[in-house]
Design an enzyme around this catalytic site. Structure first.
Site, PDB file in Angstrom:
ATOM      1  N   GLU A 172       9.359   1.866  11.212  1.00  0.00           N
ATOM      2  CA  GLU A 172      10.418   2.887  11.127  1.00  0.00           C
ATOM      3  C   GLU A 172       9.724   4.235  11.034  1.00  0.00           C
ATOM      4  O   GLU A 172       8.939   4.468  10.123  1.00  0.00           O
ATOM      5  CB  GLU A 172      11.324   2.643   9.915  1.00  0.00           C
ATOM      6  CG  GLU A 172      12.277   1.470  10.096  1.00  0.00           C
ATOM      7  CD  GLU A 172      13.161   1.558  11.332  1.00  0.00           C
ATOM      8  OE1 GLU A 172      13.426   2.678  11.826  1.00  0.00           O
ATOM      9  OE2 GLU A 172      13.544   0.492  11.858  1.00  0.00           O
ATOM     10  N   CYS A 228      13.722  11.115   6.862  1.00  0.00           N
ATOM     11  CA  CYS A 228      13.618  10.801   8.293  1.00  0.00           C
ATOM     12  C   CYS A 228      14.979  10.969   8.976  1.00  0.00           C
ATOM     13  O   CYS A 228      15.046  11.175  10.181  1.00  0.00           O
ATOM     14  CB  CYS A 228      13.085   9.399   8.484  1.00  0.00           C
ATOM     15  SG  CYS A 228      13.970   8.220   7.507  1.00  0.00           S
ATOM     16  N   GLU A 280       9.211  16.667  15.128  1.00  0.00           N
ATOM     17  CA  GLU A 280       9.671  16.471  13.758  1.00  0.00           C
ATOM     18  C   GLU A 280       8.902  17.414  12.829  1.00  0.00           C
ATOM     19  O   GLU A 280       7.679  17.387  12.789  1.00  0.00           O
ATOM     20  CB  GLU A 280       9.436  15.026  13.315  1.00  0.00           C
ATOM     21  CG  GLU A 280       9.957  14.785  11.922  1.00  0.00           C
ATOM     22  CD  GLU A 280       9.828  13.343  11.489  1.00  0.00           C
ATOM     23  OE1 GLU A 280       8.728  12.787  11.601  1.00  0.00           O
ATOM     24  OE2 GLU A 280      10.836  12.778  11.038  1.00  0.00           O
ATOM     25  N   LYS A 320       0.878  -1.174   0.000  1.00  0.00           N
ATOM     26  CA  LYS A 320       0.000   0.000   0.000  1.00  0.00           C
ATOM     27  C   LYS A 320       0.919   1.229   0.000  1.00  0.00           C
ATOM     28  O   LYS A 320       1.488   1.606   1.029  1.00  0.00           O
ATOM     29  CB  LYS A 320      -0.911   0.006   1.246  1.00  0.00           C
ATOM     30  CG  LYS A 320      -1.884   1.176   1.284  1.00  0.00           C
ATOM     31  CD  LYS A 320      -1.371   2.215   2.233  1.00  0.00           C
ATOM     32  CE  LYS A 320      -2.177   3.466   2.297  1.00  0.00           C
ATOM     33  NZ  LYS A 320      -1.853   4.450   1.256  1.00  0.00           N
ATOM     34  N   GLN A 341       2.278  19.631   3.770  1.00  0.00           N
ATOM     35  CA  GLN A 341       3.673  19.711   4.245  1.00  0.00           C
ATOM     36  C   GLN A 341       4.132  21.167   4.292  1.00  0.00           C
ATOM     37  O   GLN A 341       4.789  21.591   5.241  1.00  0.00           O
ATOM     38  CB  GLN A 341       4.608  18.925   3.319  1.00  0.00           C
ATOM     39  CG  GLN A 341       4.675  17.451   3.595  1.00  0.00           C
ATOM     40  CD  GLN A 341       5.199  17.106   4.980  1.00  0.00           C
ATOM     41  OE1 GLN A 341       4.522  16.412   5.724  1.00  0.00           O
ATOM     42  NE2 GLN A 341       6.362  17.592   5.337  1.00  0.00           N
TER      43      GLN A 341
HETATM   44  P1  NDP Z   1       2.240   8.724   7.372  1.00  0.00           P
HETATM   45  O1  NDP Z   1       2.444   8.020   8.653  1.00  0.00           O
HETATM   46  O2  NDP Z   1       1.158   9.717   7.292  1.00  0.00           O
HETATM   47  O3  NDP Z   1       1.958   7.689   6.201  1.00  0.00           O
HETATM   48  C1  NDP Z   1       2.760   6.565   5.983  1.00  0.00           C
HETATM   49  C2  NDP Z   1       1.926   5.495   5.334  1.00  0.00           C
HETATM   50  O4  NDP Z   1       0.924   5.067   6.250  1.00  0.00           O
HETATM   51  C3  NDP Z   1       1.182   5.984   4.081  1.00  0.00           C
HETATM   52  O5  NDP Z   1       1.113   4.934   3.153  1.00  0.00           O
HETATM   53  C4  NDP Z   1      -0.189   6.293   4.635  1.00  0.00           C
HETATM   54  O6  NDP Z   1      -1.220   6.268   3.686  1.00  0.00           O
HETATM   55  C5  NDP Z   1      -0.357   5.171   5.635  1.00  0.00           C
HETATM   56  N1  NDP Z   1      -1.397   5.424   6.630  1.00  0.00           N
HETATM   57  C6  NDP Z   1      -1.966   6.616   6.981  1.00  0.00           C
HETATM   58  N2  NDP Z   1      -2.907   6.411   7.930  1.00  0.00           N
HETATM   59  C7  NDP Z   1      -2.934   5.078   8.184  1.00  0.00           C
HETATM   60  C8  NDP Z   1      -3.683   4.258   9.067  1.00  0.00           C
HETATM   61  N3  NDP Z   1      -4.606   4.769   9.869  1.00  0.00           N
HETATM   62  N4  NDP Z   1      -3.430   2.939   9.069  1.00  0.00           N
HETATM   63  C9  NDP Z   1      -2.491   2.418   8.270  1.00  0.00           C
HETATM   64  N5  NDP Z   1      -1.769   3.133   7.402  1.00  0.00           N
HETATM   65  C10 NDP Z   1      -1.965   4.453   7.357  1.00  0.00           C
HETATM   66  O7  NDP Z   1       3.649   9.324   6.974  1.00  0.00           O
HETATM   67  P2  NDP Z   1       4.022  10.138   5.674  1.00  0.00           P
HETATM   68  O8  NDP Z   1       3.694   9.403   4.440  1.00  0.00           O
HETATM   69  O9  NDP Z   1       3.484  11.502   5.865  1.00  0.00           O
HETATM   70  O10 NDP Z   1       5.621  10.114   5.748  1.00  0.00           O
HETATM   71  C11 NDP Z   1       6.333  11.005   6.470  1.00  0.00           C
HETATM   72  C12 NDP Z   1       6.754  10.386   7.783  1.00  0.00           C
HETATM   73  O11 NDP Z   1       7.505   9.198   7.563  1.00  0.00           O
HETATM   74  C13 NDP Z   1       7.676  11.282   8.550  1.00  0.00           C
HETATM   75  O12 NDP Z   1       7.208  11.424   9.862  1.00  0.00           O
HETATM   76  C14 NDP Z   1       9.032  10.571   8.535  1.00  0.00           C
HETATM   77  O13 NDP Z   1       9.841  10.776   9.613  1.00  0.00           O
HETATM   78  C15 NDP Z   1       8.651   9.169   8.407  1.00  0.00           C
HETATM   79  N6  NDP Z   1       9.710   8.418   7.741  1.00  0.00           N
HETATM   80  C16 NDP Z   1      10.484   7.574   8.474  1.00  0.00           C
HETATM   81  C17 NDP Z   1      11.520   6.870   7.917  1.00  0.00           C
HETATM   82  C18 NDP Z   1      12.299   5.910   8.721  1.00  0.00           C
HETATM   83  O14 NDP Z   1      12.846   4.982   8.146  1.00  0.00           O
HETATM   84  N7  NDP Z   1      12.380   6.065  10.010  1.00  0.00           N
HETATM   85  C19 NDP Z   1      11.853   7.022   6.492  1.00  0.00           C
HETATM   86  C20 NDP Z   1      10.965   7.901   5.797  1.00  0.00           C
HETATM   87  C21 NDP Z   1       9.927   8.566   6.415  1.00  0.00           C
HETATM   88  P3  NDP Z   1      -1.716   7.628   2.973  1.00  0.00           P
HETATM   89  O15 NDP Z   1      -0.541   8.181   2.268  1.00  0.00           O
HETATM   90  O16 NDP Z   1      -2.775   7.153   2.052  1.00  0.00           O
HETATM   91  O17 NDP Z   1      -2.201   8.533   4.076  1.00  0.00           O
END
Ligand code: NDP
Length: 488
Positions: A255, A289, A390, A180, A336
């Site tokens: 992560e 991240c 963050e 997903k 963002q």
């Molecule tokens: P989100 O947590 O909003 O989304 C991540 C994924 O989770 C997306 O596919 C999103 O779908 C999905 N999602 C959203 N709501 C739900 C739910 N209720 N249940 C299950 N899945 C859900 O993060 P972002 O996409 O905004 O990414 C940015 C974040 O990711 C930052 O906080 C960053 O730090 C972190 N990050 C961490 C990394 C690491 O390795 N530690 C690396 C890269 C990023 P949808 O897009 O459809 O909302």
């Protein structure tokens, strides 16, 4: 919504077929460089679509796991070659869809190719150990079993590398996958999945379902036939994933965010530290991240470092990531951008001094995009929101300290612990940093945002669920150890 432009519509990939959602609805994926540009239309999928994908992955599991690791690896080599062939198109799509500059997008796609080749080779490496039994007539050893169906939930900031660094190990160790992708980067993800499809993986081994986090993401968390969930994203959603998976006994890996510091010691090479702070903090518009967001500088070089940093930041060209002279692209979405602007405002209200930037960029041709100037704050204290939360944007917070001990105390004074770096020429400082810095990645005289695919990646504290991704560490999540005792 109805499709109104020439932009292409991208389908879900389920059981080896490209199929439309049962909702018969699509959403548009727009470009952050120009919100009027539609990159593509993508499926607004339903629980029913997800059920089909999980059923396909479940049905494909038995024969996929029966293949040798080498045979599964051969498929990954093929995917790698196809991805490499399509690199320019996929990188350009990534830039159009989430804004990072074209050279960064090409670098990320090339990283995807390298990750696939690395895990293709894993299919031939050892998976267990022989352990002496107390019974002299017995043979005892460990082997590895795949989890089964793995749900892969990914963010938009590395729309090629993250899905691949999760899917490639999942597959080579014998799992089948339902991806997903983040809503903002479905077109890029679909182009990556096209490479898997072209490589001829058996139907059902890889599936992709696009749709909202609350329907498809939550559906993966709750699905009784998804045996493991690997997630990268925000800490808020990550905690939900962990709780949901735990409640039904599924394995999970999270992560999440970071609030990564760089420490600049009195004895540092200041030019190197400035360059690495800018690269680590502002490349990809600060949306990594592992991005540097706190810059903790010893008082002896504070003023000199600050002047050099601000002078260089002022030179950075913000613009469309497809233009050759752009150093920093737009934020990936309007939300963002608004988050960044609201943190800049909060920083000012909390009493930090904004030295430069933090304004929406208004230049000609940029009016319809989500552009912001990189921001540098001075006089930041550790209790401020801009030093604790963050932001995930191009905002650097400068903090002055007297000693390395104080620097480490400030560096550790956050809930996250993903990556950290120090600039110093003193071996004692280096050793203290390695020992006392609470972060999964500690880097010396190098920016906080560098990751190598063959090394374990992951965070401490609230940055992670404490497992590690990438390198050989990935086997720990994607398999279970089976201890075998044989007596003739
Ligand atoms: P989100 O947590 O909003 O989304 C991540 C994924 O989770 C997306 O596919 C999103 O779908 C999905 N999602 C959203 N709501 C739900 C739910 N209720 N249940 C299950 N899945 C859900 O993060 P972002 O996409 O905004 O990414 C940015 C974040 O990711 C930052 O906080 C960053 O730090 C972190 N990050 C961490 C990394 C690491 O390795 N530690 C690396 C890269 C990023 P949808 O897009 O459809 O909302």
């Amino acid at each position: 919504m109805a499709v109104t432009t020439e932009a292409k519509t991208y389908l879900n990939y389920i059981n080896g077929e490209w199929v439309a959602s049962s909702s018969e609805e699509v959403t548009k994926s727009i470009s952050p460089a120009n919100k009027n540009e539609v990159v593509g239309y993508v499926q607004k999928s339903t629980k029913e679509d997800l059920d089909k994908a999980v059923a396909a992955a479940k049905a494909a599991q038995a024969s996929w796991r029966k293949l040798s690791g080498a045979a599964r690896g051969e498929f990954l080599y093929k995917v790698a070659n196809i991805l490499e062939k399509n690199l320019d198109d996929i990188a350009e799509t990534m830039t159009r869809e989430m804004g990072k500059t074209l050279p960064e997008a090409k670098g990320e796609t090339a990283r995807g190719v390298a990750i696939l080749r690395y895990y293709a080779g894993e299919g031939l490496r050892k998976v267990g150990d022989v352990i002496p039994s107390t019974d002299s007539e017995a043979l005892m050893f460990t082997t590895r079993a795949p989890l089964g169906v793995v749900g892969v939930i990914t963010p938009w900031n590395f729309p090629v590398a993250i899905p691949i660094w999760k899917m490639a190990p999942a597959l080579v160790y014998g799992n089948t996958v339902v991806l997903k992708p983040a809503g903002e980067t479905v077109v890029t993800a679909a182009k990556v999945i096209e490479c898997f499809a072209e490589a001829g993986l058996p139907a059902g081994v890889v599936n992709m379902v696009s749709g909202s986090g609350s329907v498809i993401g939550q559906g993966i968390i709750d699905h009784p036939d998804v045996n493991g969930i690997t997630f990268t994203g925000s800490d808020q959603v990550g905690k939900q994933v962990g709780q949901g998976a735990l409640a039904r006994g599924a394995k999970y890996q999270l992560e999440m965010g970071g609030k990564n510091p760089v420490i600049v010691a009195n004895d540092a090479d200041l030019d190197l530290a400035v360059e690495a702070t800018i690269s680590g903090g502002l490349r990809s518009t600060g949306q990594k991240c592992t991005a540097t967001s706190r810059v903790i500088v010893q008082s002896g070089v504070y003023e000199e470092f600050r002047e050099k940093l601000v002078a260089k930041v002022k030179e950075l060209k913000v613009g469309d990531g497809l233009q050759g002279d752009t150093w920093m692209g737009p934020c990936s979405s309007e939300s963002q951008l608004n988050t960044v602007l609201s943190y800049v405002q909060k920083g000012k209200e909390e009493g930090a001094t904004l030295l430069y930037g933090g304004e929406k960029v208004q230049g000609a041709g940029l009016e319809e995009g989500f552009y912001v100037q990189p921001a540098v704050f001075d006089n930041v204290s550790s209790d401020m929101a801009i030093a604790q939360e963050e932001i995930f944007g191009p905002v650097l917070a400068l903090m002055k300290v007297e000693t390395i001990e104080e620097a480490l105390q400030v560096a550790n004074d956050v809930k996250f612990g993903l990556s950290a770096s120090i600039f110093t020429t003193n071996i004692g400082n280096m050793l203290s940093f390695i020992e006392d810095m609470d972060a999964g990645l500690v880097r010396i005289n190098a920016e906080s945002a560098g990751v190598e695919l063959q090394a374990p990646f992951g965070g401490m504290k609230q940055s992670s669920s404490h497992s590690r991704e990438q390198g050989q560490a990935a086997i720990e999540f994607f398999t279970s150890i089976k201890t075998v005792f044989v007596k003739g």
